[in-house]
Design a protein around this motif. Structure first.
Motif, mmCIF file in Angstrom:
data_model
loop_
_atom_site.group_PDB
_atom_site.id
_atom_site.type_symbol
_atom_site.label_atom_id
_atom_site.label_comp_id
_atom_site.label_asym_id
_atom_site.label_seq_id
_atom_site.Cartn_x
_atom_site.Cartn_y
_atom_site.Cartn_z
ATOM 1 N N VAL A 1 12.729 53.267 15.844
ATOM 2 C CA VAL A 1 11.464 52.619 16.223
ATOM 3 C C VAL A 1 11.642 51.109 16.267
ATOM 4 C CG1 VAL A 1 9.065 52.226 15.538
ATOM 5 C CG2 VAL A 1 10.036 54.523 15.409
ATOM 6 N N LEU A 2 12.473 50.580 15.361
ATOM 7 C CA LEU A 2 12.746 49.140 15.358
ATOM 8 C C LEU A 2 13.632 48.720 16.530
ATOM 9 C CD1 LEU A 2 13.398 48.484 11.559
ATOM 10 C CD2 LEU A 2 11.371 47.849 12.886
ATOM 11 N N GLY A 3 14.200 49.700 17.221
ATOM 12 C CA GLY A 3 15.060 49.396 18.362
ATOM 13 C C GLY A 3 16.522 49.296 18.000
ATOM 14 N N GLU A 4 16.849 49.616 16.747
ATOM 15 C CA GLU A 4 18.249 49.603 16.334
ATOM 16 C C GLU A 4 18.892 50.909 16.774
ATOM 17 O OE1 GLU A 4 18.623 48.858 12.152
ATOM 18 O OE2 GLU A 4 17.087 47.298 12.206
ATOM 19 N N ARG A 5 20.107 50.805 17.229
ATOM 20 C CA ARG A 5 20.818 52.009 17.673
ATOM 21 C C ARG A 5 21.260 52.801 16.446
ATOM 22 N NH1 ARG A 5 22.590 52.003 23.064
ATOM 23 N NH2 ARG A 5 24.155 53.523 22.450
ATOM 24 N N THR B 1 3.963 59.900 10.780
ATOM 25 C CA THR B 1 3.110 59.261 9.777
ATOM 26 C C THR B 1 3.943 58.456 8.779
ATOM 27 O OG1 THR B 1 1.438 60.997 10.001
ATOM 28 C CG2 THR B 1 1.391 59.705 7.973
ATOM 29 N N LEU B 2 5.043 59.041 8.291
ATOM 30 C CA LEU B 2 5.894 58.326 7.330
ATOM 31 C C LEU B 2 6.569 57.121 7.978
ATOM 32 C CD1 LEU B 2 7.599 61.274 5.396
ATOM 33 C CD2 LEU B 2 5.645 59.883 4.690
ATOM 34 N N VAL B 3 7.093 57.303 9.180
ATOM 35 C CA VAL B 3 7.787 56.199 9.857
ATOM 36 C C VAL B 3 6.796 55.093 10.208
ATOM 37 C CG1 VAL B 3 9.128 55.533 11.901
ATOM 38 C CG2 VAL B 3 9.642 57.664 10.716
ATOM 39 N N ARG B 4 5.608 55.474 10.649
ATOM 40 C CA ARG B 4 4.581 54.469 10.985
ATOM 41 C C ARG B 4 4.231 53.619 9.774
ATOM 42 N NH1 ARG B 4 1.040 55.451 15.942
ATOM 43 N NH2 ARG B 4 0.121 53.407 15.865
ATOM 44 N N SER C 1 6.086 46.088 14.735
ATOM 45 C CA SER C 1 5.100 46.758 15.593
ATOM 46 C C SER C 1 5.559 48.176 15.896
ATOM 47 C CB SER C 1 4.941 46.001 16.910
ATOM 48 O OG SER C 1 4.434 44.713 16.675
ATOM 49 N N TRP C 2 4.591 49.077 15.970
ATOM 50 C CA TRP C 2 4.886 50.472 16.287
ATOM 51 C C TRP C 2 5.384 50.583 17.719
ATOM 52 C CZ3 TRP C 2 6.245 54.707 14.180
ATOM 53 C CH2 TRP C 2 6.196 55.902 14.889
ATOM 54 N N ASN C 3 6.406 51.404 17.905
ATOM 55 C CA ASN C 3 7.012 51.621 19.219
ATOM 56 C C ASN C 3 7.104 53.122 19.440
ATOM 57 O OD1 ASN C 3 8.711 51.999 21.387
ATOM 58 N ND2 ASN C 3 10.265 50.567 20.701
#
Length: 124
Positions: free
Chosen positions: A115-119, A76-79, A88-90
């Motif tokens: 979630v952003l795709g960053e390592r 919920t917090l990350v979303r 966009s949510w992943n």
């Protein structure tokens, strides 16, 4: 309160403080909240957790429900951070980075970046 529940609540407090800090750092604390309140009824809720209220404790149900509750809280917090950032949510990205061990003190920002795709950086 002691034990696992106390540690879960401490983790929830820590993540909430980090969430507010991340919003403040980006000067986004009040983004999308003008004239509105966040309705918790729209949150993902765990049926097992909700069913245990006012009943005798059953640890075989309670421990997995508490773990699911922690995941719901983090999601919920990350979303919300993702929504505010305009990304966009992943869900796959969240699942890949989320650590269900609340005693591990995984930073909210690490989940957000996942979630952003960053390592995420490896913590020692």
């Amino acid at each position: 309160m002691g034990g696992k529940l106390s540690r879960l609540l401490k983790s929830a407090d820590r993540l909430t403080e980090e969430f507010v800090g991340l919003l403040d750092a980006r000067d986004r604390f009040h983004t999308c909240n003008e004239g509105m309140f966040l309705d918790s009824r729209s949150f993902d809720q765990d049926e097992t957790l909700m069913a245990k209220v006012y009943k005798r404790r059953d640890w075989t149900l309670e421990v997995p429900a508490d773990e699911r509750t922690y995941e719901i809280f983090c999601r919920t917090l990350v979303r919300r951070l993702i929504e505010i950032s305009g990304a966009s949510w992943n869900e796959a990205g969240f699942k890949a980075v989320f650590n269900p061990d609340w005693d591990g003190h995984q930073p909210l920002e690490e989940m957000f970046k996942g979630v952003l795709g960053e390592r995420p950086q490896i913590r020692s």
